[in-house]
Structure formats: structure tokens, C-alpha cells
Design a protein around this motif. Sequence first.
Motif, PDB file in Angstrom:
ATOM      1  N   GLN A 268       0.864  -1.220  -0.040  1.00 51.46           N
ATOM      2  CA  GLN A 268       0.041   0.015   0.030  1.00 51.46           C
ATOM      3  C   GLN A 268       0.935   0.979   0.021  1.00 51.46           C
ATOM      4  O   GLN A 268       1.831   1.181   0.593  1.00 51.46           O
ATOM      5  N   ILE A 269       0.588   2.404  -0.729  1.00 53.91           N
ATOM      6  CA  ILE A 269       1.124   3.717  -0.714  1.00 53.91           C
ATOM      7  C   ILE A 269       0.235   4.480  -0.031  1.00 53.91           C
ATOM      8  O   ILE A 269      -0.957   4.480  -0.225  1.00 53.91           O
ATOM      9  N   ARG A 270       0.837   5.391   0.682  1.00 53.14           N
ATOM     10  CA  ARG A 270      -0.030   6.380   1.364  1.00 53.14           C
ATOM     11  C   ARG A 270       0.806   7.957   1.346  1.00 53.14           C
ATOM     12  O   ARG A 270       0.993   8.560   1.970  1.00 53.14           O
ATOM     13  N   LEU A 271       0.612   8.106  -0.061  1.00 56.26           N
ATOM     14  CA  LEU A 271       1.204   9.626  -0.424  1.00 56.26           C
ATOM     15  C   LEU A 271       0.175  10.619  -0.204  1.00 56.26           C
ATOM     16  O   LEU A 271      -0.883  10.502  -1.171  1.00 56.26           O
ATOM     17  N   ASN A 272       0.023  11.563   0.645  1.00 56.10           N
ATOM     18  CA  ASN A 272      -0.961  12.351   0.641  1.00 56.10           C
ATOM     19  C   ASN A 272      -0.406  13.649   1.622  1.00 56.10           C
ATOM     20  O   ASN A 272      -0.633  13.600   2.662  1.00 56.10           O
ATOM     21  N   GLY A 273      -0.113  14.869   0.685  1.00 55.91           N
ATOM     22  CA  GLY A 273       0.685  15.724   1.480  1.00 55.91           C
ATOM     23  C   GLY A 273      -0.558  16.764   2.143  1.00 55.91           C
ATOM     24  O   GLY A 273       0.029  17.687   2.774  1.00 55.91           O
ATOM     25  N   ARG A 274      -1.703  16.486   2.185  1.00 55.41           N
ATOM     26  CA  ARG A 274      -2.818  17.150   2.896  1.00 55.41           C
ATOM     27  C   ARG A 274      -3.038  16.743   4.219  1.00 55.41           C
ATOM     28  O   ARG A 274      -3.610  17.714   5.205  1.00 55.41           O
TER      29      ARG A 274
ATOM     30  N   GLU B  27       5.832  22.687   7.963  1.00 53.95           N
ATOM     31  CA  GLU B  27       4.543  22.024   7.530  1.00 53.95           C
ATOM     32  C   GLU B  27       3.411  21.904   8.341  1.00 53.95           C
ATOM     33  O   GLU B  27       2.398  21.072   8.418  1.00 53.95           O
ATOM     34  N   ARG B  28       3.318  22.475   9.499  1.00 55.24           N
ATOM     35  CA  ARG B  28       2.594  22.517  10.691  1.00 55.24           C
ATOM     36  C   ARG B  28       2.131  24.151  10.686  1.00 55.24           C
ATOM     37  O   ARG B  28       1.239  24.380  11.714  1.00 55.24           O
ATOM     38  N   ILE B  33      -4.103  30.584   5.178  1.00 52.12           N
ATOM     39  CA  ILE B  33      -3.789  30.300   3.707  1.00 52.12           C
ATOM     40  C   ILE B  33      -3.171  28.940   3.614  1.00 52.12           C
ATOM     41  O   ILE B  33      -3.308  28.537   2.647  1.00 52.12           O
ATOM     42  N   ASN B  34      -2.749  28.532   4.559  1.00 48.58           N
ATOM     43  CA  ASN B  34      -2.042  27.170   4.356  1.00 48.58           C
ATOM     44  C   ASN B  34      -2.505  26.120   5.102  1.00 48.58           C
ATOM     45  O   ASN B  34      -2.231  24.859   4.845  1.00 48.58           O
ATOM     46  N   LEU B  35      -3.743  26.336   5.903  1.00 43.84           N
ATOM     47  CA  LEU B  35      -4.296  25.186   6.738  1.00 43.84           C
ATOM     48  C   LEU B  35      -5.944  25.386   6.547  1.00 43.84           C
ATOM     49  O   LEU B  35      -6.324  26.791   7.003  1.00 43.84           O
ATOM     50  N   ASP B  36      -6.504  24.536   6.193  1.00 41.91           N
ATOM     51  CA  ASP B  36      -8.034  24.721   6.175  1.00 41.91           C
ATOM     52  C   ASP B  36      -8.485  24.371   7.651  1.00 41.91           C
ATOM     53  O   ASP B  36      -8.407  23.214   8.277  1.00 41.91           O
ATOM     54  N   LYS B  37      -8.986  25.500   8.201  1.00 43.10           N
ATOM     55  CA  LYS B  37      -9.428  25.163   9.679  1.00 43.10           C
ATOM     56  C   LYS B  37     -10.580  24.290  10.017  1.00 43.10           C
ATOM     57  O   LYS B  37     -10.486  23.642  10.936  1.00 43.10           O
ATOM     58  N   LEU B  43      -3.252  23.360   2.728  1.00 41.34           N
ATOM     59  CA  LEU B  43      -3.688  23.871   1.335  1.00 41.34           C
ATOM     60  C   LEU B  43      -2.641  23.939   0.471  1.00 41.34           C
ATOM     61  O   LEU B  43      -2.623  24.582  -0.536  1.00 41.34           O
ATOM     62  N   TYR B  44      -1.401  23.003   0.791  1.00 42.63           N
ATOM     63  CA  TYR B  44      -0.494  23.036  -0.185  1.00 42.63           C
ATOM     64  C   TYR B  44       0.238  21.728  -0.118  1.00 42.63           C
ATOM     65  O   TYR B  44       0.253  21.100   0.689  1.00 42.63           O
TER      66      TYR B  44
END
Lengths: 362, 362
Positions: A268-274, B27-28, B33-37, B43-44
Motif C-alpha cells: 500500500q502507498i500513502r502519499l498524501n500531503g494534505r 509543514e505545521r 492560507i496554509n491550513l483549512d481550519k 492547502l499546499y
Amino acid sequence: MSKNIKGIDFKEGLLKDYYLHAMWLRERVTDAINLDKNNLQRLYDPSLIDTNIFIVDYNISDKNLYVKFSDKTESYYNISDLHKEIVGKDLIPEKKLWSNIDLHILKFDSYVLKNDENLFIKMLEKFYEYGFVIINNLKSKENEILRFAEIIGPIRETNYGKIFDVISKRKANNLAYTSLGLSVHADNPYRKPVPGIQILHCIANEAKGGDSTLVDGYSVCEHLRKKNELFFNILTSTDILFKFIDKDTILENKGKLIELDSNENFKQIRLNGRSDYVPLLEKDLLTKYYEARKYFFELCNSLDFQIKFRLEKGMLIMFDNHRLLHGRTKFYPNTGLRHLQGCYLEHDSTEGKLRRLKSIMN
Amino acid sequence: MSKNIKGIDFKEGLLKDYYLHAMWLRERVTDAINLDKNNLQRLYDPSLIDTNIFIVDYNISDKNLYVKFSDKTESYYNISDLHKEIVGKDLIPEKKLWSNIDLHILKFDSYVLKNDENLFIKMLEKFYEYGFVIINNLKSKENEILRFAEIIGPIRETNYGKIFDVISKRKANNLAYTSLGLSVHADNPYRKPVPGIQILHCIANEAKGGDSTLVDGYSVCEHLRKKNELFFNILTSTDILFKFIDKDTILENKGKLIELDSNENFKQIRLNGRSDYVPLLEKDLLTKYYEARKYFFELCNSLDFQIKFRLEKGMLIMFDNHRLLHGRTKFYPNTGLRHLQGCYLEHDSTEGKLRRLKSIMN
């Protein structure tokens, strides 16, 4: 014919050089008292059998094996069936990794699919070989996806509902409004279990831009394994937390970005930058992790591995969400309606159907 | 306040002795603009950030951390939130392994449950601590299980349908007819993925016999790990094939009888004597495997680990199908109607709901 032995040593025939253990044979007896012929479920608990069981008599003919056990059970076995089980050949075809592919061989017509069992088998085979198929000629109306899902198997319903909408309507007040592209990713790594299969049905794609992108993640993983062992080892061993929050739920699950099974095969791959949260590792390890993830991300989003095509209305893609990564190029919402509907399925449906249909054909 | 550094070394406060890596912080970032509350999704793409990023300025106050990065991004962080993430405390309670248990603490009233959020939280907490709960006071009519499932989450529909019936009607022609007991087992190990949660609702239990049995499989596994390392190692390392066949599908999946995660924690048990097919291993290994399985089976079915209780009409049990094993004592179908309805759920529903409710309460 020997007596009172712990197993049978085959000297010739299909089972030549195999040693069939008495207990292994005993828990495979095929008579109607011990095995439900309809579902191949045992009608007894094999763990209740004395593990000292032995064979008191046996006979090997051309196609069959007869065995009598010390507990007086007797059974006939089809030698070809035993051989098939031992070599472990599954009816699900092997994966064919790709970095580019002629979409033509993966396109199927929805109408023909419903009426031609051979084509349906072929579609599922291609799905397992390449990780996705494209279905043409569906009606471009809402909920049509449910009618397609019906011919495959039950929908994996989630807190998003049975199906979900990916919709973007024209907004007259801002003509320059752009919807950014989505880099390729796996869906829902925060879910437990992560959905196995995704289908996406296109109802409208009138906006400029918004092409679909797909990558065979396992192909990229194989490349990484060969080219950068350090990065490969980091991504296959670091547990990442994935999170999703809304007003009704807080979903969390952990897993490797690249998960291997115990035989080192890709699972399984879990690439998800969100939604990925790497733990606070020791600083040098963390630096390496970020370098590894970036390298993998860039490979996945490069033209060396990624294909691009346009989903037109009435088309549907079905893809393996554990293997393939999917994305979308940027588009201009104000140039037209873009509307997809999606849902999840699980691999037991597709695999189960394919094995059943193929075993009837054979 | 230092400048141009690769991370922050905390000398005091809640984060004392932690080194927060620049990229890990980057990344935190928490601005809109960067994080959907709403869903805490980025968001990037964090993989697009230059991995050589550094911190150009920062400030630590009592509750907050302010950081400015080399890419000009700035963010405030809640120190307590960062600490919570680092120590990784989940809102899902830890498992409490049991070999015997006072059922009283696991019984909940269905009516109260629907109207009392605190009780609902407590029910889900007990479910995760002990692996099961008992719900009383449901209507004893068909499909009532769907109304209960609704308050938990979506049903994992399978080829058995949304719900399945376990029904045994009186047969006047044979008064001596007995339905054998079912030793404790996990459901559907041949399915991909194996259902995480099972619920069973009792509509009628008028027959003599037919009590329910439950075992905390992880408790038995822990015992086995301590008492017989050889058996434990065999059962945690041998891949078993599980099969189910009917006219519509051929389901197959492989897995260990006892599956561990990469930290050696228990992940899933697949004890199911109706559908398990051990591969043809080398003969001595196979002999050991059968001894190990029998030993584990006997522990699971012994009074040292198994509890027994009667599901009366209007009662429902919900249990973790990866952890608990369930069974039934023998009963006499001709002494009365026995009718259960069952369905499967997945852990994302229950965990997600529990985290959400607890985080609102906190």
C-alpha cells in the motif's frame, strides 16, 4: 501401499517430490459430512483432530488419491486440485508495472460490459494487471455511478456518504479564479481501513483544464528501491500519522508511506500531503525523511511516471487506491461546469467476482 | 532569539529538551492560507517546500511559539498542541486485556444511549478498552439493527448484503435435532479487508441452549507469547490462506493466525477452522504448526479465557472482530425459534466519533 505412516512421499506424477503430511490431508477431506460442497467450508474444527493422526492406508491412481486415516475417516482427493493448491496459483493475474501505457487496452464500453461476460472478465483482469480501467459510454447524469457499482459489488460507505461529489460551478464574479492542480495522491490514508478501490464518474467537464493524472505508485517504488536504498528504507519503515477532522468525526490512522508485506512485496502507498504528520524524529533522521519524501513525490509527479488524459462526460475510471496515485491538472472554474461523482469499493468484491467468473469459464 | 537556524532547541517549559526541526514546524503552519481550519487539511504540498528551509526568527512566550521561516512564511503555534502531538496521546483509550469480566460495566441501555452523549462516549470507551459492549432494550424486531448502526456509522456491506440473518426454525419432524456449538472464531478472514467490527442483534432466543461465548483473543496471545515462544513465533509468522466460495464469489485472503504490527503489538487474529488452509510447509514445521494452532485453539476455548452469557431478545453485542473471538454453545432448534441479525462496521466510524465527542467535551 504402506501402513501407519505420518505422510505420503510421492515418487511420480503431478505431485512428484512432494511429501503430503497426514494432518494436512486430514483437514482437506472432501466427503459431504466433513465439507460443505456449496461453500467449501469445513463442517468440523480441524483443531480438535488429534495431531498424532496417521495414515493407515492409501492408494494413488491416475487422477485420484485415496486415504484412510487412523481416526477411521476416509477420503478421495483430486490430485490436480491438490497440486493447484500447493503451487498456489491464484486466478487474479499478476501486476504489470507501468510508467507509460496505451490507454486503448484499458478502455471498455459500459453497455457491452453488462452483456458480455468475457469482456467483464477481461476488464477485471486489466484492472488487476495495471491498477485501473476506463469505462466509456455511461449516462452523464447524477447517481449513474451507483448503477455501475452495482455490477461490481457493494459500496464502501463512509462518513462522506455512499457517494461524494467533486463539483466546481462557474462563479460569475471572478473570471480569473483558478482552481489549483492536485498533485497525485492516495485517498483517505486516515481511514481505517483505507478504501481499496475508487471509482470516479464524470458528469460534466466543460471547464478549461482539469485533466486527470495517474501514476503506478508501485512502479515508482520499484524504481526507488533500485536507485536509492536509503530513501526506500526510510519510507518503508517510518510510521506516519494521517489525520482528518470535520464537525462529525476525527479520523486518524498510522502507516508507512510505502508499506511492504512480510515478503517485501508492495502492499500500500500513502502519499498524501494534505493529511500526513511525520513524528518528531531525531533531527538528522527527520532531514533524511523529508529528502526521501520529496524525492518520491517528485518522481510520482514527473512525466517519467505520470500519465495524463481527459475524463469526458459519461466516462468513469476505476483504480486501485492502494497502488495507484491520482491527481488533476489546474482548471478554470469560470469557463464551465466540472462535476465528478466518486465512491469506494473493496478488493474482495472485484477479486471474488473475477475468480468466480474465471473458474466457471475454465 | 537566534537567526538562520535549522531548528529550535527548547531549554524550558512544556517542550523542554525537544528539538523542533524547521521543516517539521514549516509543514505545521496554522494560518488560514496554509491550513483549512475546518478539516485541518493542508492547502499546499509540503513536498514542494525546499528541504533546506531554515528559521530566520522566532519567539517563545508562555503559551505560544512564533516562527518566521526563510521562505517568508510566518506562523503562531500553540505550544500545548505541539506537545500533545509529540507525545502522541490518542483520545482512544488503551486496551485492557481480560480473561474474565464483570459484564455489568459493559451493558448500556439503547434508549439512554441515544439521548445521553456522555453515556455514548462511555460506551465507545468501554468498547475500545474491552473489545465489546452489550446494548439492552432494543426492539426485538427485524432490521432494528439498522437503526442502531445508524447512530454509530455506515455499515460495511458485503456480498452477504447489508445485514445477514442467523436463523434456526423449529423443525417438527425431528425433535432430537441438535445444532452443534460453534467454537470461538473470527469472522470472514477470507475477506479483503477483514471486517473490523461486528454487531449481532437478538430478535428471538427461545431455543434451549445457544448461549454466546466471547474471548479476548489478545489476552490469549499475550499468554501464549509468555508461555510458549516457539508456538507464538510460528503463529505470528506463517501465512495462511483463507477461502470462501459460493455461486457468486470466490473470496481469498492470506494472513497470519496472529498478526503483529511493526512494533510487535497485536493487530489482528484470524482463528477460523472453517476456512483456513495452511500451506504445505516442510513436514516438521507443519507438525509444529498444527501443535501450535491446537494449543492456541484450546486456550481460546477454555474456561480460563472464555466467558459465556445469554443474548436475550432485544439485546445486541458489538465486538472488535480483529481482537475478540466469538462462538455459541450447542442448542436444540426444535425447542424454539432462534434468530439473530448481524452486520459489519469499520473502526474509522467508532474511533472517529469517539475522538470527536471527547475533543468537544475536553
